[in-house]
Design a protein around this motif. Structure first.
Motif, PDB file in Angstrom:
ATOM      1  N   PHE A 540      99.365   6.667   8.478  1.00 25.87           N
ATOM      2  CA  PHE A 540      98.625   6.332   7.259  1.00 25.87           C
ATOM      3  C   PHE A 540      99.540   5.612   6.260  1.00 25.87           C
ATOM      4  O   PHE A 540      99.848   6.144   5.196  1.00 25.87           O
ATOM      5  CB  PHE A 540      98.051   7.593   6.618  1.00 25.87           C
ATOM      6  CG  PHE A 540      97.131   8.375   7.501  1.00 25.87           C
ATOM      7  CD1 PHE A 540      95.790   8.036   7.579  1.00 25.87           C
ATOM      8  CD2 PHE A 540      97.599   9.431   8.269  1.00 25.87           C
ATOM      9  CE1 PHE A 540      94.927   8.763   8.386  1.00 25.87           C
ATOM     10  CE2 PHE A 540      96.751  10.154   9.080  1.00 25.87           C
ATOM     11  CZ  PHE A 540      95.407   9.817   9.151  1.00 25.87           C
ATOM     12  N   PRO A 541      99.986   4.405   6.565  1.00 24.86           N
ATOM     13  CA  PRO A 541     101.021   3.743   5.747  1.00 24.86           C
ATOM     14  C   PRO A 541     100.634   3.460   4.309  1.00 24.86           C
ATOM     15  O   PRO A 541     101.505   3.317   3.463  1.00 24.86           O
ATOM     16  CB  PRO A 541     101.288   2.442   6.517  1.00 24.86           C
ATOM     17  CG  PRO A 541     100.061   2.220   7.335  1.00 24.86           C
ATOM     18  CD  PRO A 541      99.566   3.572   7.707  1.00 24.86           C
ATOM     19  N   LYS A 542      99.314   3.360   3.974  1.00 25.00           N
ATOM     20  CA  LYS A 542      98.917   3.054   2.606  1.00 25.00           C
ATOM     21  C   LYS A 542      98.053   4.129   1.972  1.00 25.00           C
ATOM     22  O   LYS A 542      97.495   3.929   0.901  1.00 25.00           O
ATOM     23  CB  LYS A 542      98.174   1.712   2.553  1.00 25.00           C
ATOM     24  CG  LYS A 542      99.061   0.516   2.844  1.00 25.00           C
ATOM     25  CD  LYS A 542      98.345  -0.793   2.556  1.00 25.00           C
ATOM     26  CE  LYS A 542      99.262  -1.972   2.796  1.00 25.00           C
ATOM     27  NZ  LYS A 542      98.581  -3.270   2.525  1.00 25.00           N
ATOM     28  N   LEU A 543      97.962   5.276   2.618  1.00 23.72           N
ATOM     29  CA  LEU A 543      97.066   6.329   2.135  1.00 23.72           C
ATOM     30  C   LEU A 543      97.538   6.856   0.784  1.00 23.72           C
ATOM     31  O   LEU A 543      98.699   7.234   0.614  1.00 23.72           O
ATOM     32  CB  LEU A 543      97.022   7.461   3.157  1.00 23.72           C
ATOM     33  CG  LEU A 543      95.830   8.414   3.073  1.00 23.72           C
ATOM     34  CD1 LEU A 543      94.532   7.666   3.321  1.00 23.72           C
ATOM     35  CD2 LEU A 543      95.986   9.538   4.082  1.00 23.72           C
ATOM     36  N   ARG A 544      96.612   6.917  -0.182  1.00 21.81           N
ATOM     37  CA  ARG A 544      96.942   7.404  -1.526  1.00 21.81           C
ATOM     38  C   ARG A 544      96.003   8.516  -1.992  1.00 21.81           C
ATOM     39  O   ARG A 544      96.338   9.245  -2.920  1.00 21.81           O
ATOM     40  CB  ARG A 544      96.908   6.259  -2.547  1.00 21.81           C
ATOM     41  CG  ARG A 544      97.980   5.223  -2.326  1.00 21.81           C
ATOM     42  CD  ARG A 544      98.058   4.252  -3.474  1.00 21.81           C
ATOM     43  NE  ARG A 544      98.583   4.876  -4.689  1.00 21.81           N
ATOM     44  CZ  ARG A 544      99.878   4.973  -4.978  1.00 21.81           C
ATOM     45  NH1 ARG A 544     100.777   4.520  -4.127  1.00 21.81           N
ATOM     46  NH2 ARG A 544     100.280   5.525  -6.096  1.00 21.81           N
ATOM     47  N   ILE A 545      94.837   8.611  -1.390  1.00 21.91           N
ATOM     48  CA  ILE A 545      93.880   9.654  -1.789  1.00 21.91           C
ATOM     49  C   ILE A 545      93.365  10.338  -0.533  1.00 21.91           C
ATOM     50  O   ILE A 545      92.769   9.696   0.338  1.00 21.91           O
ATOM     51  CB  ILE A 545      92.719   9.064  -2.606  1.00 21.91           C
ATOM     52  CG1 ILE A 545      93.248   8.471  -3.913  1.00 21.91           C
ATOM     53  CG2 ILE A 545      91.663  10.123  -2.893  1.00 21.91           C
ATOM     54  CD1 ILE A 545      92.197   7.822  -4.769  1.00 21.91           C
ATOM     55  N   VAL A 546      93.608  11.651  -0.435  1.00 24.12           N
ATOM     56  CA  VAL A 546      93.219  12.434   0.743  1.00 24.12           C
ATOM     57  C   VAL A 546      92.461  13.660   0.271  1.00 24.12           C
ATOM     58  O   VAL A 546      92.960  14.414  -0.571  1.00 24.12           O
ATOM     59  CB  VAL A 546      94.447  12.881   1.561  1.00 24.12           C
ATOM     60  CG1 VAL A 546      93.999  13.619   2.821  1.00 24.12           C
ATOM     61  CG2 VAL A 546      95.321  11.702   1.929  1.00 24.12           C
ATOM     62  N   ASP A 547      91.283  13.861   0.827  1.00 30.05           N
ATOM     63  CA  ASP A 547      90.504  15.060   0.507  1.00 30.05           C
ATOM     64  C   ASP A 547      89.973  15.637   1.813  1.00 30.05           C
ATOM     65  O   ASP A 547      89.062  15.070   2.433  1.00 30.05           O
ATOM     66  CB  ASP A 547      89.352  14.728  -0.439  1.00 30.05           C
ATOM     67  CG  ASP A 547      88.712  15.987  -1.031  1.00 30.05           C
ATOM     68  OD1 ASP A 547      88.863  17.066  -0.418  1.00 30.05           O
ATOM     69  OD2 ASP A 547      88.071  15.897  -2.089  1.00 30.05           O
ATOM     70  N   ILE A 548      90.578  16.754   2.262  1.00 29.34           N
ATOM     71  CA  ILE A 548      90.113  17.422   3.494  1.00 29.34           C
ATOM     72  C   ILE A 548      89.680  18.850   3.166  1.00 29.34           C
ATOM     73  O   ILE A 548      89.713  19.731   4.011  1.00 29.34           O
ATOM     74  CB  ILE A 548      91.209  17.419   4.582  1.00 29.34           C
ATOM     75  CG1 ILE A 548      92.463  18.148   4.092  1.00 29.34           C
ATOM     76  CG2 ILE A 548      91.555  15.995   5.002  1.00 29.34           C
ATOM     77  CD1 ILE A 548      93.509  18.341   5.184  1.00 29.34           C
TER      78      ILE A 548
END
Length: 812
Positions: A540-548
């Motif tokens: 996930f090289p550009k992931l900035r917002i994660v909601d799991i």
């Protein structure tokens, strides 16, 4: 024979004449070429040396450094031949300097050699970076200017009164000087708006978009009889717009969009000679009936009046403009029933937006092939129950929005016939059933798909290779099974939302190969299991917002992933290209973070190189946490959010989370986490929300967390924490955010911290102490003083609740 000789003789004569004329022309041309003057060459070279080349100073794809080719070398010393320079054919003076999009970076002041070029008639410095310079007062030295453009070049401060002395100006453009966050840099207060234009009586085009004016529109503008273009977008204008400006005989383009305090009415009678082509009123308080005199504007091609206060629309009379290509009446108070067949007459309309009114649209029951070929069609919130039949014959449709209607039934496979479609917005309807098999491959042009808040079921469709998808929102449906691995074919995907479905799968680690993915929402499903170490080279090289959140994940926190999220470890502005407005939005309702995406539609621009529609989308973010809403507009790529709440993660909160210094919100609540709160969290200086509640955390709250000045929400309730609550910033939060921790003490709670709560020394310790008698006296005195002080303090606070704030800058 004689005839042939005569023809040959005539032909020869004609050729000789042509040769002579060509020779004379070339001879004259060779002597009419201007030769650069030494003093002006020197000024240009000095100007060049005062700047550096910065390739981030221009957004124009065809930009290049024009000054790079300027040189004092003998073979190229003629400045009249330099890029961007034009000289008078007779005198050799430099009369035109076009350095737009030249990657110039540096400051410009009145000492610049630029102002020695006093014969300039045209000066274009647009699309560079002048490092927040003020427009120099020396601009008045260029008194022969007829064209001046300083737009989009990071000029700041007050526009000097000397600009008004350039009385020969025909075109003035100072627009779009804004900072990376969209704030206006230029302002017009002294001189006021009216003073600036009072001497510019020859103006034909005036561009002041995004200049902070904050005044009324001067009536004197109606005296500028030569004016063809007036652009005052987002200038904080107020008051009533002078109706006489509509009567200017040569006015073709008028924009006052996004001045929310500007009101006005369209005139009851328009000048019969009116040549108005574009009328842009969106985001103002214009009111009254529509179209009023609009039907008399025979030349009108573009009419935007979204977000105004128009209350009644006599739309049938609009059909008497058949030159219209763009019509936007969305977000007004228009009501009643509208027969859509009336638009058959408007053959030239390509963009039609009627969304968010109180209209009820009626469509013919038969298939109608005679409608205009739309490229953009927005009919959101128009009380629709079925798809109109005419859509089957739309060959050019690129954006289709039916958000917020009452559409029922299944999505027909006929949708796959819209071969030009780029954006499909069908959220907030009553559609159901399985998606057609062709859905994932019907158009490789599609970039945005939003089917959220419906009742679609079955499996998520397969997506083909080579697609252009950037935003996929399938949230709040009834999709089941596993997340389709064909999503790895969506190499341009930035936003994936499948929240609130029935998906049953392990953590989709394979999404880590998507190079552009910024936002991932998997919350409220049935995802399960341990999140193991990454199995791919790209994590996930550009992931900035994660909601799991609200799933069934367990085991340790996914530290290997957290360690690899490099973009969350950055606080810099990653991409400033997402900075325009014109919202067409769909909000999800996730428990912690709400996202909107907006579409910018840029139709025919006055000075654009072409008239094709261009599209730009970006994400607009609102973090909503238990009643606190934090809105981030137009800067989505510097926001970082991590939400792992409401799972079964155990173990400790590792200090590595403190490396995610770009985080604005962190939620680890409702898990099985143990150990202490790591002091490394104090590195998260951008943090605005921190929720660690409903775990089994031990120890004290790190005192340095008190220094996180941006925190607007902090919750550690229902853990096993002990010790004092840090008493500067963290005591400003509600006491409920600390309850359920029996060992915590502080002014917010019943159990106060202090000497009275410390265990008293034993008898032996007391007897053997050299301060035996003195200690007793001090203890009694201290205790009595504390109790008396505490009692008085309670009385004072009860009577003057602001006393603590005013005296010690804290809140009780």
């Amino acid at each position: 024979m004689g005839s042939s000789m005569l023809c040959f003789s005539c032909t020869s004569f004609v050729l000789n004449v042509i040769y002579i004329l060509l020779f004379l022309t070339l001879f004259r041309f060779s002597f009419s070429q201007p030769v650069c003057r030494d003093e002006e060459r020197s000024s240009l070279l000095q100007f060049k040396e005062s700047f550096i080349t910065d390739y981030s100073a221009s957004d124009e794809p065809h930009a290049y450094s024009k000054v790079a080719f300027w040189t004092n070398k003998e073979e190229s010393r003629d400045c009249c031949m330099w890029h961007g320079v034009e000289c008078d054919e007779i005198t050799g003076h430099v009369i035109s300097l076009n350095l737009s999009s030249s990657y110039l970076y540096g400051s410009l002041d009145s000492n610049s050699s630029l102002f020695n070029l006093v014969h300039l008639q045209i000066l274009d410095l647009a699309d560079n970076d002048f490092n927040y310079s003020q427009i120099p007062n020396a601009i008045k030295r260029l008194s022969k200017l007829t064209y001046l453009s300083l737009e989009d070049s990071f000029f700041s401060g007050q526009i000097p009164s000397e600009v008004s002395e350039l009385s020969k100006l025909l075109q003035l453009s100072l627009c779009n000087n804004i900072d990376p966050f969209g704030k206006s840099l230029l302002e017009l207060k002294k001189p006021i708006f009216e003073s600036l234009t009072s001497n510019l009586t020859s103006l034909e085009e005036l561009f002041l978009n995004n200049v902070y004016i904050s005044s009324t529109v001067p009536k004197s503008l109606a005296n500028l009889s030569s004016l063809t273009s007036l652009f005052l977008r987002d200038c904080h204008l107020k008051g009533e717009f002078p109706v006489d400006i509509f009567q200017l005989p040569n006015l073709q383009y008028l924009s006052v969009r996004f001045n929310e305090d500007l009101s006005g009415r369209l005139p009851l009678v328009l000048n019969q000679r009116s040549s108005l082509k574009s009328l842009l009123l969106s985001g103002t308080r214009f009111y009254g009936d529509l179209p009023s005199p609009v039907e008399k504007l025979a030349s009108l091609t573009e009419f935007k009046a979204s977000g105004c206060n128009f209350s009644r629309a006599i739309l049938s009379s609009i059909s008497k403009l058949n030159q219209l290509t763009f019509l936007d009446l969305s977000e007004n108070n228009l009501s009643g029933t509208l027969n859509f067949d009336m638009f058959i007459i408007l053959k030239n309309v390509t963009v039609l937006v009627l969304s968010q009114n109180k209209l009820s649209l009626i469509f013919s029951s038969w298939i109608n092939e005679n409608f205009p070929q739309f490229t953009v069609l927005h009919l959101s919130c128009c009380n629709l129950r079925t798809f109109p039949h005419f859509l089957m014959h739309q060959k050019n449709l690129q954006i289709l929005s039916f958000v917020g209607n009452s559409l029922i039934g299944e999505l027909s496979s006929a949708i796959c016939n819209l071969s030009s479609l780029k954006v499909l917005l069908l959220s907030n309807n009553k559609l159901g059933g399985e998606l057609p098999h062709c859905f994932g491959k019907f158009s490789k042009l599609v970039s945005i798909v939003d089917l959220s808040n419906n009742s679609f079921s079955g499996n998520i469709p397969e997506f083909t290779k080579g697609n252009q998808l950037k935003i996929i929102n399938l949230g709040y449906n009834q999709f089941e099974g596993k997340l389709s691995k064909s999503l790895t074919h969506c190499k341009m995907l930035r936003y994936l939302n499948v929240e609130s479905n029935k998906l049953n799968d392990i953590f989709p680690y394979w999404l880590g190969t998507l190079p552009e993915l910024i936002i991932l929402q998997l919350q409220k499903n049935e995802f399960r299991g341990v999140i193991e170490e990454p199995r791919t080279n790209l994590h996930f090289p550009k992931l900035r917002i994660v909601d799991i959140s609200y799933n069934n994940f367990f085991g340790k926190l996914p530290l290997k992933y957290i360690q690899s999220w490099k973009t969350m470890r950055s606080t810099s502005l990653v991409d400033s290209n997402y900075m325009m407005t014109i919202p067409f939005q769909t909000r999800s309702t996730s428990i912690n973070v709400n996202y909107s995406y907006y579409m910018m539609i840029t139709p025919f621009q006055i000075r654009a190189k072409n008239s094709l529609l261009t599209y730009l989308h970006y994400l607009d973010i609102t973090i909503a946490i238990k009643g606190i809403r934090i809105h981030y507009e137009k800067i989505q790529n510097i926001i970082a959010v991590l939400n792992l709440s409401n799972n079964k993660f155990d173990g400790e909160i590792h200090k590595i989370i403190g490396n995610l210094v770009g985080l604005h919100a962190l939620d680890l609540s409702n898990n099985l986490l143990k150990g202490g709160i790591p002091t490394s969290l104090t590195n998260l200086t951008k943090l605005e929300s921190l929720d660690l509640s409903q775990n089994s955390l031990l120890g004290e709250i790190p005192s340095d967390l008190d220094h996180l000045s941006f925190l607007q929400y902090f919750n550690v309730s229902y853990n096993n924490l002990s010790g004092p609550i840090p008493h500067t910033h963290l005591i400003t939060f509600d006491s409920s955010f600390y309850e359920g921790n029996l060992g915590l003490c502080g002014i917010l709670l019943q159990n106060l911290c202090g000497a009275l709560e410390q265990p008293l020394p034993s008898y032996e310790e007391e007897r053997n102490s050299p301060f035996q008698f003195g200690w007793k006296v001090v203890a009694v005195g201290y205790g009595c003083g504390f109790l008396i002080g505490w009692f008085i303090g309670k009385v004072v606070i009860a009577r003057k609740p602001n006393w603590l704030v005013e005296t010690f800058s804290i809140r009780g």
